[in-house]
Design a protein around this motif. Structure first.
Motif, PDB file in Angstrom:
ATOM      1  N   HIS A   1      -8.417   4.484   2.613  1.00  0.00           N
ATOM      2  CA  HIS A   1      -8.109   3.550   3.326  1.00  0.00           C
ATOM      3  C   HIS A   1      -9.082   2.329   3.239  1.00  0.00           C
ATOM      4  CE1 HIS A   1      -4.101   4.703   3.737  1.00  0.00           C
ATOM      5  NE2 HIS A   1      -4.289   5.549   3.981  1.00  0.00           N
TER       6      HIS A   1
ATOM      7  N   HIS B   1      -7.367   1.913  -3.931  1.00  0.00           N
ATOM      8  CA  HIS B   1      -7.198   2.785  -2.805  1.00  0.00           C
ATOM      9  C   HIS B   1      -6.579   4.260  -3.194  1.00  0.00           C
ATOM     10  CE1 HIS B   1      -9.143   0.019  -0.011  1.00  0.00           C
ATOM     11  NE2 HIS B   1      -8.415  -0.793  -0.335  1.00  0.00           N
TER      12      HIS B   1
ATOM     13  N   GLU C   1       0.776  -1.177  -0.045  1.00  0.00           N
ATOM     14  CA  GLU C   1       0.083   0.032   0.134  1.00  0.00           C
ATOM     15  C   GLU C   1       0.756   1.374  -0.053  1.00  0.00           C
ATOM     16  OE1 GLU C   1      -3.281   2.154   2.871  1.00  0.00           O
ATOM     17  OE2 GLU C   1      -3.534   0.064   2.479  1.00  0.00           O
TER      18      GLU C   1
END
Length: 178
Positions: free
Chosen positions: A95, A131, A36
């Motif tokens: 998120h 995201h 991420e």
């Protein structure tokens, strides 16, 4: 009655299994966090390359809406816009929401202080991460030269009915959208 030897072996087995599970879980979480973080870094770097003056500082051309779980940043790009099209860089970060579910070109409307126009939009994503998404929203239509402001409305992202980004004529006086 259990013998002490079996009790000790059972406790050792449970302890080793518990620590092993903890370490495996830690590794998986660490890899997901790294992935991420890498995606965020890619979107940030791409944004710097496309529009270095907008990164980290909001000038008159960059607007941000932080409602709900999705932060949306819209930057009007006058260097790519003309009197027959507007190009707006859209950056979305979250998120908890899958951003790929949104058809940005269908959620957008533009207006020049008059009736909104919902047609002739094209969405070109440059990052398709679920995201951390970034891309160009282009509206092909005649820019009303007598406008007071240019308004972009994105509807329904993260159940927020309306996110409005407004650029007034004064902010655009040094551009080709005068």
């Amino acid at each position: 009655m259990l013998k002490p030897k079996w009790i000790i072996l059972t406790l050792v087995f449970l302890a080793v299994g518990g620590f092993g599970g903890y370490f495996i879980t830690s590794i998986v979480i660490s890899k997901n966090s790294t992935s991420e973080a890498t995606n965020v870094a890619k979107v940030t770097e791409a944004s710097k390359q496309m529009r270095p003056d907008a990164e980290g500082v909001e000038d008159g051309l960059t607007k941000t809406q932080s409602q709900g779980a999705v932060v949306v940043k819209a930057t009007l790009l006058p260097e790519k816009s003309t009197n027959s099209k507007l190009v707006i860089e859209i950056v979305m970060n979250t998120h908890s929401v899958d951003l790929q579910q949104y058809k940005i070109s269908q959620l957008a409307e533009v207006s020049f202080g008059s009736d909104p126009n919902t047609q002739n939009f094209k969405w070109e994503p440059s990052s398709k991460d679920s995201h951390h998404m970034m891309g160009y929203l282009t509206w092909n239509g005649e820019v009303n030269t007598g406008y007071v402001n240019i308004s972009l409305n994105l509807k329904g992202i993260d159940d927020i009915p309306s996110r409005v980004f407004i650029w007034n004529r004064e902010e655009l006086k040094e551009t080709n959208l005068k």
